[in-house]
Write an enzyme that holds these catalytic residues in place. Structure first.
Site, PDB file in Angstrom:
ATOM      1  N   LYS A  17      -1.665  -3.035  -1.659  1.00 27.95           N
ATOM      2  CA  LYS A  17      -1.188  -2.188  -0.561  1.00 27.95           C
ATOM      3  C   LYS A  17      -1.955  -0.867  -0.505  1.00 27.95           C
ATOM      4  O   LYS A  17      -2.432  -0.456   0.543  1.00 27.95           O
ATOM      5  CB  LYS A  17       0.314  -1.867  -0.737  1.00 27.95           C
ATOM      6  N   ARG A  92      11.740   0.189   0.704  1.00 25.92           N
ATOM      7  CA  ARG A  92      11.825  -0.726  -0.431  1.00 25.92           C
ATOM      8  C   ARG A  92      13.224  -1.291  -0.624  1.00 25.92           C
ATOM      9  O   ARG A  92      13.433  -2.065  -1.549  1.00 25.92           O
ATOM     10  CB  ARG A  92      11.482   0.067  -1.686  1.00 25.92           C
ATOM     11  N   ARG A 131      -6.234  -2.105 -13.647  1.00 22.98           N
ATOM     12  CA  ARG A 131      -6.354  -0.995 -12.683  1.00 22.98           C
ATOM     13  C   ARG A 131      -6.641   0.341 -13.365  1.00 22.98           C
ATOM     14  O   ARG A 131      -6.014   0.707 -14.344  1.00 22.98           O
ATOM     15  CB  ARG A 131      -5.050  -0.863 -11.892  1.00 22.98           C
ATOM     16  N   ARG A 164      -2.158   4.080 -15.021  1.00 25.87           N
ATOM     17  CA  ARG A 164      -0.797   4.509 -14.726  1.00 25.87           C
ATOM     18  C   ARG A 164       0.131   4.131 -15.869  1.00 25.87           C
ATOM     19  O   ARG A 164       0.040   3.026 -16.397  1.00 25.87           O
ATOM     20  CB  ARG A 164      -0.329   3.840 -13.427  1.00 25.87           C
ATOM     21  N   ARG A 175       9.226  -3.828 -12.801  1.00 28.16           N
ATOM     22  CA  ARG A 175       8.841  -3.523 -11.407  1.00 28.16           C
ATOM     23  C   ARG A 175       8.834  -4.794 -10.561  1.00 28.16           C
ATOM     24  O   ARG A 175       9.264  -4.786  -9.408  1.00 28.16           O
ATOM     25  CB  ARG A 175       7.471  -2.839 -11.374  1.00 28.16           C
TER      26      ARG A 175
HETATM   27  P1  AP5 Z   1      -3.373  -1.554  -5.554  1.00 27.85           P
HETATM   28  O1  AP5 Z   1      -3.950  -1.457  -4.190  1.00 27.85           O
HETATM   29  O2  AP5 Z   1      -3.364  -0.346  -6.398  1.00 27.85           O
HETATM   30  O3  AP5 Z   1      -1.927  -2.267  -5.478  1.00 27.85           O
HETATM   31  P2  AP5 Z   1      -0.552  -1.761  -4.853  1.00 27.85           P
HETATM   32  O4  AP5 Z   1      -0.019  -2.847  -4.004  1.00 27.85           O
HETATM   33  O5  AP5 Z   1      -0.700  -0.412  -4.253  1.00 27.85           O
HETATM   34  O6  AP5 Z   1       0.331  -1.737  -6.195  1.00 27.85           O
HETATM   35  P3  AP5 Z   1       1.218  -0.586  -6.839  1.00 27.85           P
HETATM   36  O7  AP5 Z   1       1.294  -0.920  -8.302  1.00 27.85           O
HETATM   37  O8  AP5 Z   1       0.762   0.775  -6.469  1.00 27.85           O
HETATM   38  O9  AP5 Z   1       2.594  -0.890  -6.141  1.00 27.85           O
HETATM   39  P4  AP5 Z   1       3.981  -0.434  -6.505  1.00 27.85           P
HETATM   40  O10 AP5 Z   1       4.706  -0.771  -5.296  1.00 27.85           O
HETATM   41  O11 AP5 Z   1       4.521  -1.011  -7.760  1.00 27.85           O
HETATM   42  O12 AP5 Z   1       3.816   1.138  -6.884  1.00 27.85           O
HETATM   43  P5  AP5 Z   1       4.232   2.461  -6.118  1.00 27.85           P
HETATM   44  O13 AP5 Z   1       3.232   3.488  -6.458  1.00 27.85           O
HETATM   45  O14 AP5 Z   1       4.518   2.186  -4.695  1.00 27.85           O
HETATM   46  O15 AP5 Z   1      -4.189  -2.716  -6.335  1.00 27.85           O
HETATM   47  C1  AP5 Z   1      -3.882  -3.036  -7.678  1.00 27.85           C
HETATM   48  C2  AP5 Z   1      -5.162  -3.357  -8.453  1.00 27.85           C
HETATM   49  O16 AP5 Z   1      -5.751  -4.549  -7.914  1.00 27.85           O
HETATM   50  C3  AP5 Z   1      -6.251  -2.281  -8.328  1.00 27.85           C
HETATM   51  O17 AP5 Z   1      -6.942  -2.213  -9.540  1.00 27.85           O
HETATM   52  C4  AP5 Z   1      -7.171  -2.791  -7.203  1.00 27.85           C
HETATM   53  O18 AP5 Z   1      -8.510  -2.366  -7.373  1.00 27.85           O
HETATM   54  C5  AP5 Z   1      -7.048  -4.308  -7.364  1.00 27.85           C
HETATM   55  N1  AP5 Z   1      -7.089  -5.026  -6.082  1.00 27.85           N
HETATM   56  C6  AP5 Z   1      -6.519  -4.642  -4.905  1.00 27.85           C
HETATM   57  N2  AP5 Z   1      -6.732  -5.577  -3.954  1.00 27.85           N
HETATM   58  C7  AP5 Z   1      -7.422  -6.589  -4.563  1.00 27.85           C
HETATM   59  C8  AP5 Z   1      -7.937  -7.838  -4.087  1.00 27.85           C
HETATM   60  N3  AP5 Z   1      -7.753  -8.239  -2.821  1.00 27.85           N
HETATM   61  N4  AP5 Z   1      -8.608  -8.618  -4.967  1.00 27.85           N
HETATM   62  C9  AP5 Z   1      -8.774  -8.209  -6.253  1.00 27.85           C
HETATM   63  N5  AP5 Z   1      -8.333  -7.031  -6.751  1.00 27.85           N
HETATM   64  C10 AP5 Z   1      -7.658  -6.232  -5.915  1.00 27.85           C
HETATM   65  O19 AP5 Z   1       5.628   2.819  -6.817  1.00 27.85           O
HETATM   66  C11 AP5 Z   1       5.701   3.262  -8.146  1.00 27.85           C
HETATM   67  C12 AP5 Z   1       7.143   3.604  -8.502  1.00 27.85           C
HETATM   68  O20 AP5 Z   1       7.613   4.704  -7.694  1.00 27.85           O
HETATM   69  C13 AP5 Z   1       8.177   2.508  -8.270  1.00 27.85           C
HETATM   70  O21 AP5 Z   1       8.256   1.625  -9.381  1.00 27.85           O
HETATM   71  C14 AP5 Z   1       9.471   3.316  -8.064  1.00 27.85           C
HETATM   72  O22 AP5 Z   1      10.000   3.748  -9.286  1.00 27.85           O
HETATM   73  C15 AP5 Z   1       8.972   4.526  -7.298  1.00 27.85           C
HETATM   74  N6  AP5 Z   1       9.007   4.352  -5.828  1.00 27.85           N
HETATM   75  C16 AP5 Z   1       7.945   4.388  -4.977  1.00 27.85           C
HETATM   76  N7  AP5 Z   1       8.338   4.201  -3.702  1.00 27.85           N
HETATM   77  C17 AP5 Z   1       9.675   4.054  -3.740  1.00 27.85           C
HETATM   78  C18 AP5 Z   1      10.663   3.788  -2.734  1.00 27.85           C
HETATM   79  N8  AP5 Z   1      10.321   3.649  -1.421  1.00 27.85           N
HETATM   80  N9  AP5 Z   1      11.962   3.665  -3.129  1.00 27.85           N
HETATM   81  C19 AP5 Z   1      12.314   3.812  -4.428  1.00 27.85           C
HETATM   82  N10 AP5 Z   1      11.443   4.042  -5.432  1.00 27.85           N
HETATM   83  C20 AP5 Z   1      10.123   4.160  -5.089  1.00 27.85           C
HETATM   84 MG    MG Z   2      -0.051   1.535  -4.778  1.00 25.03          MG
END
Ligand code: AP5
Ligand code: MG
Length: 221
Positions: A17, A92, A131, A164, A175
């Site tokens: 994402k 979410r 990552r 991270r 997660r």
């Molecule tokens: P990347 O693009 O970084 O993946 P992502 O989908 O952004 O994954 P996240 O881990 O950031 O998602 P998340 O939802 O768990 O975390 P968030 O920060 O939102 O890609 C991942 C890796 O793969 C990278 O190394 C990239 O290079 C590689 N890659 C990407 N695309 C690829 C492809 N096509 N092929 C191969 N490799 C690829 O949330 C973190 C925490 O914050 C949550 O756990 C929660 O505690 C809190 N939080 C955030 N938002 C909320 C909310 N709305 N409500 C409540 N709590 C929240």
């Molecule tokens: Mg992300």
């Protein structure tokens, strides 16, 4: 050409994402709004919000809805959000999605366009374990799929690459469980609202990018 709508990237941790939102937001000249990035920024700055969110994020659980909604409302009140934006990791939960519908209506936006990224869990685990993120500009790398030219250093701005703290395997499992339990129901929610599109997130970064472009062109046309 402006997006003029809310685009929502929905999918499990590691689905890509953030990687895609960063690129599409630059191309469409709209803000990339990642609630995860906003929370990590608050944690790094040690604000009251950051201190509250830190232990929750370290357990891989979701931060309470009212906190997230307050943060999003504040962000959308800035002028750069007037012509559309990309949400990455928000909403979410069903209550977040219901409140977002009201916020969008109040701000004069129509229905959002929601794109679900589908990736199997084996691939997600590999992506998250590989990552590395730039501590300066937030650019994301992957030691398997998208390595930096120099290990540990960002190609773009020379920033130090860091992992991270919630990418440790035990937190990743929680997660993924939170996603299944609390966020996956949004797929049906948005399907019922007739605004859901799906991409195969397991394809390469460039292929997923092309698929997203096609969806956007269709939606604009
Ligand atoms: P990347 O693009 O970084 O993946 P992502 O989908 O952004 O994954 P996240 O881990 O950031 O998602 P998340 O939802 O768990 O975390 P968030 O920060 O939102 O890609 C991942 C890796 O793969 C990278 O190394 C990239 O290079 C590689 N890659 C990407 N695309 C690829 C492809 N096509 N092929 C191969 N490799 C690829 O949330 C973190 C925490 O914050 C949550 O756990 C929660 O505690 C809190 N939080 C955030 N938002 C909320 C909310 N709305 N409500 C409540 N709590 C929240
Ligand atoms: Mg992300």
């Amino acid at each position: 050409m402006s997006l003029n709508r809310a685009l929502i990237f929905l999918g499990p941790p590691g689905a890509g994402k953030g990687t895609q939102a960063k690129q599409i937001a630059e191309r469409e000249r709209v803000p990339h709004l990642s609630t995860g990035d906003m929370l990590r920024d608050a944690v790094a700055r040690g604000t009251a919000l950051g201190q509250m969110a830190k232990p929750i994020m370290e357990r891989g659980e979701l931060v309470p809805d009212d906190i997230i909604l307050g943060m999003v409302e504040e962000r959308l009140s800035r002028p750069d959000s007037a012509h559309g934006f990309i949400f990455d990791g928000f909403p979410r939960t069903i209550p977040q999605a219901e409140q977002l519908d009201k916020i969008l209506a109040r701000r004069g936006f129509g229905k959002p366009l929601v794109i679900e990224f589908r990736v199997d869990s084996e691939k997600l685990l590999r992506r998250l374990s590989g990552r590395w993120t730039c501590s300066v500009g937030g650019e994301t790398y992957n030691i398997y799929e998208r390595p930096p030219k120099v290990p540990g250093v960002c190609d773009r701005d020379g920033g130090k690459l860091v992992q991270r703290s919630d990418d440790r395997p035990e937190v990743v499992n929680e997660r993924l469980a939170s996603y299944e339990r609390q966020t996956k129901p949004l797929v049906d929610y948005y399907r019922r609202h007739g605004v859901l599109e799906v991409v195969d997130g397991s394809a390469s970064i460039a292929e997923v990018n092309r698929a997203l472009d096609e969806i956007l062109k269709r939606a604009e046309g």
